[in-house]
Enzyme design. Sequence first.
Site, PDB file in Angstrom:
ATOM      1  N   ILE A  27      -1.105   0.378 -15.621  1.00 27.06           N
ATOM      2  CA  ILE A  27      -1.581   1.709 -15.330  1.00 27.06           C
ATOM      3  C   ILE A  27      -2.089   1.796 -13.881  1.00 27.06           C
ATOM      4  CG2 ILE A  27      -2.275   2.282 -17.681  1.00 27.06           C
ATOM      5  CD1 ILE A  27      -5.138   1.470 -17.027  1.00 27.06           C
ATOM      6  N   GLY A  76      -4.421  -6.558  -9.146  1.00 24.25           N
ATOM      7  CA  GLY A  76      -4.995  -5.670  -8.137  1.00 24.25           C
ATOM      8  C   GLY A  76      -6.383  -6.085  -7.705  1.00 24.25           C
ATOM      9  N   THR A  77      -7.380  -5.444  -8.288  1.00 18.54           N
ATOM     10  CA  THR A  77      -8.781  -5.653  -7.918  1.00 18.54           C
ATOM     11  C   THR A  77      -9.181  -7.132  -7.924  1.00 18.54           C
ATOM     12  OG1 THR A  77      -9.306  -3.458  -8.741  1.00 18.54           O
ATOM     13  CG2 THR A  77     -11.142  -4.978  -8.561  1.00 18.54           C
ATOM     14  N   LEU A  90      -5.193   7.504  -0.033  1.00 20.40           N
ATOM     15  CA  LEU A  90      -3.832   7.180   0.402  1.00 20.40           C
ATOM     16  C   LEU A  90      -3.722   7.021   1.919  1.00 20.40           C
ATOM     17  CD1 LEU A  90      -2.063   9.632  -2.064  1.00 20.40           C
ATOM     18  CD2 LEU A  90      -2.249   7.152  -2.334  1.00 20.40           C
ATOM     19  N   CYS A 143      -0.972  11.718  -7.343  1.00 23.10           N
ATOM     20  CA  CYS A 143      -1.404  12.473  -6.173  1.00 23.10           C
ATOM     21  C   CYS A 143      -1.106  13.946  -6.437  1.00 23.10           C
ATOM     22  CB  CYS A 143      -0.671  11.981  -4.927  1.00 23.10           C
ATOM     23  SG  CYS A 143       1.071  11.811  -5.213  1.00 23.10           S
ATOM     24  N   ALA A 177     -11.781   5.724  -3.626  1.00 22.64           N
ATOM     25  CA  ALA A 177     -11.184   7.011  -3.258  1.00 22.64           C
ATOM     26  C   ALA A 177     -10.710   6.880  -1.814  1.00 22.64           C
ATOM     27  CB  ALA A 177     -12.204   8.135  -3.395  1.00 22.64           C
ATOM     28  N   LYS A 197       0.864  -1.174   0.000  1.00 23.49           N
ATOM     29  CA  LYS A 197       0.000   0.000   0.000  1.00 23.49           C
ATOM     30  C   LYS A 197       0.906   1.231   0.000  1.00 23.49           C
ATOM     31  CE  LYS A 197      -3.588   0.930   3.478  1.00 23.49           C
ATOM     32  NZ  LYS A 197      -4.615   1.265   2.539  1.00 23.49           N
ATOM     33  N   GLY A 202      -3.713  -3.710 -14.676  1.00 30.22           N
ATOM     34  CA  GLY A 202      -5.035  -3.205 -15.051  1.00 30.22           C
ATOM     35  C   GLY A 202      -5.987  -4.301 -15.449  1.00 30.22           C
TER      36      GLY A 202
END
Length: 313
Positions: free
Chosen positions: A201, A275-276, A83, A140, A80, A55, A253
């Site tokens: 990405i 990731g997801t 961070l 960011c 969202a 993270k 991605g």
Amino acid sequence: MPLASEAAPAVRTEVDLGRGLRLKNRVLVASGTFAYADTVGELVDVSRLGGVVTKAISLEPREGNPPPRIVEVPGGLLNAIGLANVGARAFVRDKLPRLRQLDTAIVVNVVGFCVEDYVRLVRFLDEHEGIDAYEVNLSCPNVKEGGACFADDPMMTRQVVRALRPVTDRHLMIKLSPNVARIGQIARICEEEGADSVSLINTLVGMAVDVRTRRPKLANVTGGYSGPAIKPVALAKVWEAYRAVRIPIIGIGGIMSAEDALEFLLVGAQAVQVGTGTFVIPDLAVRIVEGMEAYARSEGLRDIGELVGALRI
Ligand SMILES: Cc1cc2nc3c(=O)[nH]c(=O)nc-3n(C[C@H](O)[C@H](O)[C@H](O)COP(=O)(O)O)c2cc1C
């Protein structure tokens, strides 16, 4: 009759991405989707992975955005998180000792809000053992430049990489945003300034609205879109970057299967991050490692690296 294992010669899976970043295979888990490898417990054999990307870590701890900060949408997620993280000091004290026990490469995702933040953070982390690479998250706002996002601006990207290169001998992987017109140009700037690789990405900017309340579904209004829907965008961006630079590219991605990961290799990625997909199937990345090996054997490859950039046009 030879045993099956004798009949099928081992496929080489390792890859050396340079400056000390050696992976046992080409599959890592992506930043923000695997915490500090401390939440998966018995569900995932981390030693089967090429690497873990932590993270995002910032100099100071961050609470992140107010909830709701994750919402499911067709084809993926909007997040969202803002961070949220424990901050650099708590990271090296509480997370890094365990991370460095793991038999896999450790890539620390670093984030800052001005160039000096990145420099101070990497200088601090560099004093600690057990980090194989930094993934520099540029998605960011630069608070010293009116809040413009570093990753969207070629000059600000150049400033960060230029400032970081003399600070560390560790591998510097620069994470690129898809929310730009010419990602190849930005990848080239990273290469010119001495980056060891680029990963891409990060998420696409997205939004969802609740028509009953007429409110955005995320408290932050907009968020980052990830998941299977973004894979075609990610593939096209990796392909563009591959034609622009010679440093290794790590593709990210929407990867949900070994076949997805192989597509990224064919368009030029040396490795991939999942990731997801891990939210859906916790050990997806391990399954992808196995699926890629099975494919390589069935294709009679000696090294999975033979696929990198092997797209036929
Ligand atoms: C919940 C969530 C948190 C994320 N946090 C970070 C982060 O802290 N740093 C970062 O560079 N990317 C972060 N990302 C982006 C992912 O690492 C990845 O680039 C993106 O989600 C695309 O890959 P995917 O479609 O496989 O998820 C996050 C993504 C998600 C879904």
